[in-house]
Design a protein around this motif. Structure first.
Motif, PDB file in Angstrom:
ATOM      1  N   SER A 478       0.818  -1.219   0.000  1.00 45.51           N
ATOM      2  CA  SER A 478       0.000   0.000   0.000  1.00 45.51           C
ATOM      3  C   SER A 478       0.849   1.266   0.000  1.00 45.51           C
ATOM      4  O   SER A 478       0.331   2.357  -0.261  1.00 45.51           O
ATOM      5  CB  SER A 478      -0.902   0.008   1.238  1.00 45.51           C
ATOM      6  OG  SER A 478      -0.075   0.085   2.390  1.00 45.51           O
ATOM      7  N   GLY A 479       2.144   1.129   0.300  1.00 42.56           N
ATOM      8  CA  GLY A 479       2.986   2.319   0.462  1.00 42.56           C
ATOM      9  C   GLY A 479       2.681   3.046   1.766  1.00 42.56           C
ATOM     10  O   GLY A 479       3.239   4.101   2.055  1.00 42.56           O
ATOM     11  N   LYS A 480       1.797   2.480   2.576  1.00 41.04           N
ATOM     12  CA  LYS A 480       1.411   3.128   3.851  1.00 41.04           C
ATOM     13  C   LYS A 480       2.462   2.863   4.928  1.00 41.04           C
ATOM     14  O   LYS A 480       3.113   1.825   4.946  1.00 41.04           O
ATOM     15  CB  LYS A 480       0.068   2.565   4.330  1.00 41.04           C
ATOM     16  CG  LYS A 480      -1.104   2.943   3.443  1.00 41.04           C
ATOM     17  CD  LYS A 480      -2.263   3.488   4.280  1.00 41.04           C
ATOM     18  CE  LYS A 480      -3.221   4.289   3.423  1.00 41.04           C
ATOM     19  NZ  LYS A 480      -3.888   3.450   2.403  1.00 41.04           N
ATOM     20  N   ILE A 481       2.573   3.841   5.825  1.00 44.31           N
ATOM     21  CA  ILE A 481       3.451   3.673   6.981  1.00 44.31           C
ATOM     22  C   ILE A 481       2.712   2.833   8.012  1.00 44.31           C
ATOM     23  O   ILE A 481       1.606   3.189   8.438  1.00 44.31           O
ATOM     24  CB  ILE A 481       3.814   5.056   7.591  1.00 44.31           C
ATOM     25  CG1 ILE A 481       4.474   5.964   6.545  1.00 44.31           C
ATOM     26  CG2 ILE A 481       4.693   4.890   8.826  1.00 44.31           C
ATOM     27  CD1 ILE A 481       5.791   5.496   6.011  1.00 44.31           C
ATOM     28  N   LEU A 482       3.305   1.697   8.409  1.00 40.89           N
ATOM     29  CA  LEU A 482       2.660   0.841   9.408  1.00 40.89           C
ATOM     30  C   LEU A 482       2.934   1.374  10.816  1.00 40.89           C
ATOM     31  O   LEU A 482       2.069   1.388  11.661  1.00 40.89           O
ATOM     32  CB  LEU A 482       3.176  -0.595   9.284  1.00 40.89           C
ATOM     33  CG  LEU A 482       2.997  -1.250   7.909  1.00 40.89           C
ATOM     34  CD1 LEU A 482       3.556  -2.661   7.909  1.00 40.89           C
ATOM     35  CD2 LEU A 482       1.526  -1.262   7.502  1.00 40.89           C
ATOM     36  N   TRP A 483       4.151   1.788  11.055  1.00 36.79           N
ATOM     37  CA  TRP A 483       4.492   2.411  12.335  1.00 36.79           C
ATOM     38  C   TRP A 483       5.831   3.126  12.210  1.00 36.79           C
ATOM     39  O   TRP A 483       6.584   2.877  11.274  1.00 36.79           O
ATOM     40  CB  TRP A 483       4.512   1.395  13.477  1.00 36.79           C
ATOM     41  CG  TRP A 483       5.353   0.149  13.278  1.00 36.79           C
ATOM     42  CD1 TRP A 483       4.910  -1.070  12.828  1.00 36.79           C
ATOM     43  CD2 TRP A 483       6.763  -0.029  13.539  1.00 36.79           C
ATOM     44  NE1 TRP A 483       5.954  -1.972  12.791  1.00 36.79           N
ATOM     45  CE2 TRP A 483       7.105  -1.368  13.228  1.00 36.79           C
ATOM     46  CE3 TRP A 483       7.771   0.820  14.024  1.00 36.79           C
ATOM     47  CZ2 TRP A 483       8.390  -1.887  13.365  1.00 36.79           C
ATOM     48  CZ3 TRP A 483       9.060   0.308  14.165  1.00 36.79           C
ATOM     49  CH2 TRP A 483       9.369  -1.032  13.840  1.00 36.79           C
ATOM     50  N   ARG A 484       6.066   4.057  13.147  1.00 33.34           N
ATOM     51  CA  ARG A 484       7.365   4.726  13.225  1.00 33.34           C
ATOM     52  C   ARG A 484       7.830   4.720  14.671  1.00 33.34           C
ATOM     53  O   ARG A 484       7.018   4.864  15.570  1.00 33.34           O
ATOM     54  CB  ARG A 484       7.328   6.198  12.831  1.00 33.34           C
ATOM     55  CG  ARG A 484       6.322   6.655  11.887  1.00 33.34           C
ATOM     56  CD  ARG A 484       6.298   8.189  11.842  1.00 33.34           C
ATOM     57  NE  ARG A 484       5.318   8.582  10.841  1.00 33.34           N
ATOM     58  CZ  ARG A 484       5.622   8.878   9.586  1.00 33.34           C
ATOM     59  NH1 ARG A 484       6.873   8.867   9.189  1.00 33.34           N
ATOM     60  NH2 ARG A 484       4.668   9.189   8.727  1.00 33.34           N
ATOM     61  N   HIS A 485       9.127   4.620  14.837  1.00 33.19           N
ATOM     62  CA  HIS A 485       9.708   4.787  16.166  1.00 33.19           C
ATOM     63  C   HIS A 485      10.715   5.916  16.082  1.00 33.19           C
ATOM     64  O   HIS A 485      11.707   5.819  15.381  1.00 33.19           O
ATOM     65  CB  HIS A 485      10.389   3.488  16.620  1.00 33.19           C
ATOM     66  CG  HIS A 485      11.051   3.596  17.957  1.00 33.19           C
ATOM     67  ND1 HIS A 485      12.363   3.273  18.171  1.00 33.19           N
ATOM     68  CD2 HIS A 485      10.573   4.005  19.150  1.00 33.19           C
ATOM     69  CE1 HIS A 485      12.669   3.476  19.450  1.00 33.19           C
ATOM     70  NE2 HIS A 485      11.601   3.927  20.058  1.00 33.19           N
ATOM     71  N   ASP A 516       8.362  -5.259  17.785  1.00 31.13           N
ATOM     72  CA  ASP A 516       7.310  -6.109  17.237  1.00 31.13           C
ATOM     73  C   ASP A 516       7.121  -5.685  15.783  1.00 31.13           C
ATOM     74  O   ASP A 516       6.864  -4.513  15.507  1.00 31.13           O
ATOM     75  CB  ASP A 516       6.021  -5.900  18.039  1.00 31.13           C
ATOM     76  CG  ASP A 516       4.880  -6.761  17.543  1.00 31.13           C
ATOM     77  OD1 ASP A 516       4.684  -6.826  16.299  1.00 31.13           O
ATOM     78  OD2 ASP A 516       4.182  -7.355  18.373  1.00 31.13           O
ATOM     79  N   GLU A 517       7.269  -6.628  14.855  1.00 32.26           N
ATOM     80  CA  GLU A 517       7.241  -6.287  13.428  1.00 32.26           C
ATOM     81  C   GLU A 517       5.937  -5.596  13.007  1.00 32.26           C
ATOM     82  O   GLU A 517       5.934  -4.795  12.080  1.00 32.26           O
ATOM     83  CB  GLU A 517       7.427  -7.552  12.573  1.00 32.26           C
ATOM     84  CG  GLU A 517       6.308  -8.568  12.791  1.00 32.26           C
ATOM     85  CD  GLU A 517       6.426  -9.850  11.985  1.00 32.26           C
ATOM     86  OE1 GLU A 517       7.453 -10.064  11.326  1.00 32.26           O
ATOM     87  OE2 GLU A 517       5.471 -10.638  12.043  1.00 32.26           O
ATOM     88  N   SER A 518       4.814  -5.915  13.688  1.00 28.16           N
ATOM     89  CA  SER A 518       3.524  -5.369  13.255  1.00 28.16           C
ATOM     90  C   SER A 518       3.160  -4.064  13.927  1.00 28.16           C
ATOM     91  O   SER A 518       2.515  -3.206  13.316  1.00 28.16           O
ATOM     92  CB  SER A 518       2.380  -6.344  13.548  1.00 28.16           C
ATOM     93  OG  SER A 518       2.766  -7.645  13.292  1.00 28.16           O
ATOM     94  N   THR A 519       3.561  -3.903  15.192  1.00 30.30           N
ATOM     95  CA  THR A 519       3.095  -2.723  15.933  1.00 30.30           C
ATOM     96  C   THR A 519       4.205  -1.713  16.206  1.00 30.30           C
ATOM     97  O   THR A 519       3.926  -0.561  16.526  1.00 30.30           O
ATOM     98  CB  THR A 519       2.544  -3.154  17.311  1.00 30.30           C
ATOM     99  OG1 THR A 519       3.639  -3.720  18.062  1.00 30.30           O
ATOM    100  CG2 THR A 519       1.429  -4.182  17.156  1.00 30.30           C
ATOM    101  N   GLY A 520       5.465  -2.147  16.118  1.00 31.13           N
ATOM    102  CA  GLY A 520       6.566  -1.251  16.429  1.00 31.13           C
ATOM    103  C   GLY A 520       6.822  -1.134  17.918  1.00 31.13           C
ATOM    104  O   GLY A 520       7.700  -0.379  18.348  1.00 31.13           O
TER     105      GLY A 520
END
Lengths: 587, 143
Positions: A478-485, A516-520
């Motif tokens: 999707s090109g969407k950002i899933l999470w950032r730290h 965590d790969e999905s939530t950051g």
């Protein structure tokens, strides 16, 4: 020496000997098949697999238990240059590149040293001294390590058969016995007195070492190139220039500049390979001097800032894609080529300093998509065709200040992206920074040129909220950002993804993070003696999963200038190149 | 007892007076890199230290390489013209080498500075460049 003491020395020598013989019998030569499809516990290519995913299929360390990770052993590394190490692992043995050509083999479980290769000091396999290249001696003898010429960075090395291959700071390629650390052959590829040097090592395809050279910022009567060498003998099989010469196809993209003023296009990051397409993918750096007004041509300057698809056997350029034609702000696109199939399209993903994720068709080189992280203010890229349009007033003129994001240090650097097939996401280490920049002139004479002077004042990115570092997960679908730290200091290591669902990274302020790969969510973190820096890996030794993270200093402006200017209150020791190995506690 | 306001007033007046007194002398003693402000001997010492501590990045000929700027010629002047030697020294001493700033003896940094002046064709003089003096010395184009 007492008899007892003498006997114990003998015993120790014998033990080492037996150990070496045992290892010699056990050693499984690395085959083409293994390089293309490494055993799960091995890390055989610089990003483990030749698609540059930086992904380990090991799953003993999971999101549930990663919180129990402990330090198992650590190792001090050479302090003679910047830390950018990308280690390899085969059958539980780590092959660790250090600065100025030093390579060590370490037992992955215990941290014991098995051998060390030290240029100009280690003997050849046949027992003769390595006097062949006096060049190397003057540059790398330990007693002269303070006087070395060239920065001495050694990122990746390669393994094939029973040999380790490395490319040196004085533009040689060497083959080293993987069992003993002895030198097998040493070839000079280019004249280091002209500035040529390697900072990245080879990749191996079908017994051919493919290696990209750098050191082309200053004017000389030659250009940078990529070579193919026979891994068996060191014979050069082909050499492909990364700059279009006058009179050649594409040669007119430099206007009428003679060859000697066509600088840059250094190939300073190792490439990827796809056995499916049969092509090797290699990045090239920006043109030099950085600003087109200083270079003296507004042309596209092929093949700078491009992805080249090469035939590994002939070096022929099968296709190329120039990401930022006529690039003019030091926005290097040289970095890792991440090969992922998406919606049935064999794709190549890449992100340069400007923070745009490019998607190309890796069979044809056709543009598919471009996703801008949205932090840069220099240009617009049309996501339907890849066409780049610079913003009004943002193309530097000599002596005229611009406020550019990112700074010439870039948002993305050699700290490589990792991809996870589980989340179909790229994990990208970034530094959010900008610069008031005024580009200045250079002398257009032989030996002159260079990047060109920049009057520079760094500032925080307006959207950084005072946080320099960002480790971001971006979906390739999707090109969407899933999470950032966000971190106070630059995100300072390559990323590492694992099948346990844990992603690793580290920052300049000495932290290592397990996400965590999905939530950051940060599931575990620790602190090293200095900046986390280099390429983290994961491997098996004795059936147990380990995670290794390098630390150190140098490594260009993300590690020096940027934190020094923008987060002056945060300090770290300015030395301490080192290596850390973590594992779960024994049950 | 004096109020805080009066105290501050006195302080400000004091500062203004001191600087008023200082300005003329400062201007008088101001010189440029064309006035022979370092010695040959000092530049010679500078070569050795430079080759040891700086050449790996800035090149044996000071022309720079990769991200390390040129310390010679038009590129150098673009960065440093009309700034003082003191400013340049501070830059070198507090930031170079990048991984290990301020790691050389103070005199070595001054010696490197003398060498940088020599390769940029600023003339040598009788006396060595000494601490305290260089903030008044401007880097300028040929007069």
């Amino acid at each position: 020496m007492s008899f007892r003491c003498f006997a114990s020395v003998c015993l120790a020598v014998l033990a080492t000997y037996i150990n070496l013989v045992a290892r010699a019998e056990d050693f499984k030569p690395v085959t083409e098949e293994m390089l293309r499809n490494p055993p799960p516990g091995d890390w055989l290519n610089w990003r483990r697999t030749d698609n540059a995913w930086g992904y380990s299929p090991l799953e003993q360390i999971t999101r549930d238990n990663v919180g129990q990770l402990q330090l198992v052993w650590s190792w001090a590394m050479e302090e003679t240059a910047a830390q950018e190490t990308a280690p390899l692992v085969h059958d539980g043995i780590i092959y660790l590149p250090n600065s100025h050509g030093v390579i060590q083999a370490l037992d992955g479980a215990s941290g014991d040293l098995i051998w060390e290769y030290r240029p100009a000091v280690t003997k050849r396999v046949d027992g003769s001294a390595t006097l062949a290249s006096t060049n190397q001696i003057t540059r790398t003898a330990p007693e002269l390590s303070g006087a070395v010429s060239g920065p001495g960075v050694q990122k990746n090395i390669a393994i094939y058969g029973k040999r380790i291959f490395a490319a040196t700071g004085n533009a040689h390629i060497v083959a080293i016995d993987a069992l003993t650390g002895k030198l097998i052959w040493d070839v000079e590829v280019a004249d280091s007195s002209l500035g040529y040097r390697y900072t990245a090592g080879p990749i191996v395809v079908k017994g051919i070492l493919i290696t990209g050279i750098s050191g082309c910022s200053r004017y000389k009567d030659d250009v940078c190139f990529i070579t193919g060498h026979d891994a068996a003998t060191g014979t050069e099989l082909w050499r492909t220039s990364t700059v279009a010469r006058p009179g050649e196809q594409g040669g007119d993209t430099w206007g009428d500049l003679p060859l000697r003023f066509r600088a840059g296009s250094d190939a300073w990051i190792a490439g990827s390979y796809d056995p499916g397409t049969g092509l090797v993918y290699w990045g090239t750096a920006q043109a030099k001097p950085w600003a087109s007004a200083v270079r003296g041509t507004k042309g596209n300057a092929l093949y700078t800032n491009s992805t080249l698809a090469l035939n590994p056997e002939t070096g022929k350029i099968v296709w190329f894609y120039q990401h930022l034609p006529g690039e003019t702000h030091d926005m290097d696109e040289v970095f890792e080529n991440v090969l992922v199939d998406l919606d049935g399209r064999k794709s190549l993903f890449k992100m340069g300093k400007i923070g745009i994720l490019w998607q190309l068709d890796r069979t044809t080189g056709e543009f598919i998509n471009a996703t801008d992280l949205g932090y840069q203010n220099l240009l617009t890229v049309d996501s339907s065709n890849g066409k780049v349009t610079y913003h009004e007033g943002m193309v530097p003129e000599i002596g005229v200040q611009i406020d550019m994001c990112p700074s010439t240090s870039g948002m993305k650097s050699w700290r490589a992206i990792a991809y996870s097939p589980r989340t179909k996401a790229m994990y990208i280490p970034l530094t959010l920074n900008c610069e008031l920049a005024t580009f200045g002139p250079t002398e257009r004479i032989l030996g002159g040129g260079g990047a060109g002077p920049v009057r520079r004042k760094n500032h925080m990115h307006p959207r950084s909220n005072g946080m320099l570092g960002e480790f971001v997960a971006m979906s390739v679908e999707s090109g969407k950002i899933l999470w950032r730290h966000r971190t106070a200091t630059p995100s300072n290591t390559a990323a590492l993804t694992t099948a346990g669902g844990v992603v690793f990274g580290g920052d300049w302020d000495r932290h290592v993070y397990a996400y965590d790969e999905s939530t950051g969510e940060v599931l575990w973190q620790t602190r090293l003696i200095t900046s986390a820096q280099g390429f983290p890996i994961s491997y098996l030794a004795g059936g147990k999963q380990y995670v290794a993270v390098p630390a150190g200093v140098g490594g260009a402006s993300w590690s020096t200038l940027i934190p020094r200017d923008l987060v002056p209150d945060i300090k770290r020791p300015n030395h301490g190149n080192s290596f850390y190995v973590f594992a779960l506690p024994e049950k | 007892m004096k109020t805080l306001a009066t105290k501050t007033m006195i302080l400000i007046l004091g500062l203004v007076c001191t600087s008023a007194v200082n300005v003329p002398t400062f201007a008088q003693s101001k010189s440029s890199v064309w006035d022979g402000v370092y010695s040959e001997e000092q530049a010679k010492r500078g070569v050795t230290v430079y080759q040891e501590a700086c050449a790996a990045c800035h090149g044996v000929d000071l022309r720079g390489d990769s991200n390390s700027p040129s310390l010679i010629g038009v590129s150098f002047m673009f960065l440093w013209e009309d700034r003082s030697l003191g400013e340049l020294l501070t830059k070198i001493q507090t930031e170079m080498p990048p991984a290990n700033p301020d790691s050389l003896p103070n005199e070595s940094y001054v010696d490197i500075l003398a060498y940088v002046m020599q390769v940029n064709s600023f003339p040598a003089g009788e006396d060595e460049l000494v601490p305290g003096k260089y903030h008044q010395i401007l880097i300028t184009g040929k007069p």
